[in-house]
Scaffold this motif. Structure first.
Motif, PDB file in Angstrom:
ATOM      1  N   ALA A 152       0.839  -1.187   0.000  1.00  0.00           N
ATOM      2  CA  ALA A 152       0.000   0.000   0.000  1.00  0.00           C
ATOM      3  C   ALA A 152       0.881   1.247   0.000  1.00  0.00           C
ATOM      4  O   ALA A 152       1.912   1.288   0.676  1.00  0.00           O
ATOM      5  CB  ALA A 152      -0.915   0.009   1.218  1.00  0.00           C
TER       6      ALA A 152
ATOM      7  N   TYR B 132       0.740   5.787  -0.211  1.00  0.00           N
ATOM      8  CA  TYR B 132      -0.115   6.932   0.113  1.00  0.00           C
ATOM      9  C   TYR B 132       0.561   8.239  -0.291  1.00  0.00           C
ATOM     10  O   TYR B 132       1.774   8.366  -0.205  1.00  0.00           O
ATOM     11  CB  TYR B 132      -0.358   6.995   1.640  1.00  0.00           C
TER      12      TYR B 132
ATOM     13  N   VAL C 277      -4.778   6.862  -1.766  1.00  0.00           N
ATOM     14  CA  VAL C 277      -4.299   5.586  -1.255  1.00  0.00           C
ATOM     15  C   VAL C 277      -4.314   4.585  -2.390  1.00  0.00           C
ATOM     16  O   VAL C 277      -5.295   4.496  -3.137  1.00  0.00           O
ATOM     17  CB  VAL C 277      -5.187   5.056  -0.109  1.00  0.00           C
TER      18      VAL C 277
ATOM     19  N   ASN D 250      -3.623   0.430  -3.060  1.00  0.00           N
ATOM     20  CA  ASN D 250      -3.426  -0.862  -2.450  1.00  0.00           C
ATOM     21  C   ASN D 250      -3.266  -1.885  -3.566  1.00  0.00           C
ATOM     22  O   ASN D 250      -4.171  -2.047  -4.381  1.00  0.00           O
ATOM     23  CB  ASN D 250      -4.629  -1.202  -1.566  1.00  0.00           C
ATOM     24  N   PHE D 251      -2.137  -2.535  -3.599  1.00  0.00           N
ATOM     25  CA  PHE D 251      -1.830  -3.467  -4.690  1.00  0.00           C
ATOM     26  C   PHE D 251      -2.086  -2.803  -6.050  1.00  0.00           C
ATOM     27  O   PHE D 251      -2.728  -3.371  -6.931  1.00  0.00           O
ATOM     28  CB  PHE D 251      -2.676  -4.748  -4.566  1.00  0.00           C
TER      29      PHE D 251
ATOM     30  N   GLU E 278      -8.586   5.189  -2.531  1.00  0.00           N
ATOM     31  CA  GLU E 278      -9.031   6.404  -1.854  1.00  0.00           C
ATOM     32  C   GLU E 278      -8.609   7.614  -2.664  1.00  0.00           C
ATOM     33  O   GLU E 278      -7.468   7.717  -3.111  1.00  0.00           O
ATOM     34  CB  GLU E 278      -8.402   6.493  -0.455  1.00  0.00           C
TER      35      GLU E 278
ATOM     36  N   ASP F 149       0.002  -3.698   4.472  1.00  0.00           N
ATOM     37  CA  ASP F 149      -1.351  -4.147   4.143  1.00  0.00           C
ATOM     38  C   ASP F 149      -1.479  -5.656   4.240  1.00  0.00           C
ATOM     39  O   ASP F 149      -1.452  -6.392   3.251  1.00  0.00           O
ATOM     40  CB  ASP F 149      -1.799  -3.719   2.744  1.00  0.00           C
TER      41      ASP F 149
ATOM     42  N   GLY G   9      -4.149  -6.819   5.600  1.00  0.00           N
ATOM     43  CA  GLY G   9      -5.584  -7.027   5.480  1.00  0.00           C
ATOM     44  C   GLY G   9      -6.319  -7.144   6.786  1.00  0.00           C
ATOM     45  O   GLY G   9      -7.443  -6.671   6.910  1.00  0.00           O
TER      46      GLY G   9
ATOM     47  N   ALA H 173      -4.313  -2.914  11.027  1.00  0.00           N
ATOM     48  CA  ALA H 173      -3.915  -1.623  10.461  1.00  0.00           C
ATOM     49  C   ALA H 173      -2.406  -1.491  10.586  1.00  0.00           C
ATOM     50  O   ALA H 173      -1.870  -1.340  11.677  1.00  0.00           O
ATOM     51  CB  ALA H 173      -4.613  -0.486  11.205  1.00  0.00           C
ATOM     52  N   ASP H 174      -1.732  -1.625   9.470  1.00  0.00           N
ATOM     53  CA  ASP H 174      -0.277  -1.609   9.496  1.00  0.00           C
ATOM     54  C   ASP H 174       0.277  -0.211   9.654  1.00  0.00           C
ATOM     55  O   ASP H 174      -0.336   0.775   9.263  1.00  0.00           O
ATOM     56  CB  ASP H 174       0.271  -2.221   8.205  1.00  0.00           C
TER      57      ASP H 174
ATOM     58  N   GLN I 236       2.359   2.970   8.823  1.00  0.00           N
ATOM     59  CA  GLN I 236       2.784   3.658   7.611  1.00  0.00           C
ATOM     60  C   GLN I 236       4.172   4.249   7.843  1.00  0.00           C
ATOM     61  O   GLN I 236       4.425   4.886   8.868  1.00  0.00           O
ATOM     62  CB  GLN I 236       1.794   4.759   7.238  1.00  0.00           C
TER      63      GLN I 236
END
Lengths: 119, 115
Positions: free
Chosen positions: B31, B33, B48, B50-51, B56, B96, B98, B101-102, B104
């Motif tokens: 992911a 950002y 955002v 993701n993959f 977002e 990420d 899944g 919440a990893d 950043q």
């Protein structure tokens, strides 16, 4: 909606003094994650700590310590025996539970607290 | 190179210019950002990925156009910007996995000035 409040705009201390940074958060999620980041003058946000809402144990890492109080929705950060290198802006941030439409991947940051440590 | 890198570190551009900001992460994350940090304002999430898929777009004006060709690279294409777009643009990445919440991890940022 999520909200993070860092009421202290700037804190000035003399080297070796302790400094505590306040962070109050608001969320409707029962699972959430709290973070502290440091931003020195160079601009990069440096990750300091991550806590989940189910782990209320306080944590100490060297001169840094964190006090998580779920009852008051606070996650305060203390620097013990401050040094000039601690001068930076410190951000508290909140993230919601993963894989939900509204809050996944979103870090809600507070406004930051500028810490100035003078020799 | 380690962590998250961003180029250029500083950029000055006129309102009619077209430029691009580049971000690269060397952490094996999935992911990425873009954030905007203006003076006197909290950090604002812009996009955002993701993959490689955009998940977002935080109501960002179309003069900002992101591109994510793979999980390691993220671009922000800029065109016809306004002086109020002057800010520090920060890139971040996270694992990420899944189910949690990893964290950043952020790059050093690009300081953008629009004349």
């Amino acid at each position: 909606a999520q909200k993070v409040t860092q009421a202290q705009t700037e804190i000035s201390v003399v080297e070796k003094e302790d400094v505590t940074l306040d962070c109050v958060y608001e969320t409707r999620d029962t699972t959430y994650y709290l973070f502290w980041y440091k931003q020195p003058p160079s601009g990069e946000l440096v990750f300091l700590i991550r806590r989940n809402s189910f782990d209320e144990q306080n944590e100490i890492s060297g001169r840094y310590s964190w006090n998580f109080q779920k009852s008051t929705s606070s996650f305060n950060f203390t620097i013990t025996a401050s040094q000039v290198v601690d001068s930076a802006v410190y951000f508290c941030a909140l993230s919601g539970p993963p894989r939900t439409t509204d809050s996944w991947g979103k870090l809600q940051f507070g406004a930051g607290t500028q810490v100035v440590v003078t020799p | 190179e380690t962590g998250v890198t961003q180029t250029p570190r500083h950029l000055v551009m006129g309102m009619t210019n077209k430029k691009s900001l580049k971000c690269e992460q060397h952490l094996g994350h999935n992911a990425m950002y873009w954030y905007k940090q203006s003076a006197k304002k909290p950090l604002e999430l812009m996009f955002v990925y993701n993959f490689k898929e955009q998940t977002e777009n935080n109501s960002v004006p179309s003069r900002f156009s992101p591109e994510c060709p793979n999980s390691s690279h993220l671009f922000l294409h800029l065109h016809t910007l306004q002086p109020e777009d002057s800010a520090l643009y920060l890139c971040a990445s996270s694992q990420d996995r899944g189910n949690i919440a990893d964290t950043q991890y952020f790059g050093p940022g690009t300081r953008l000035t629009v004349l």
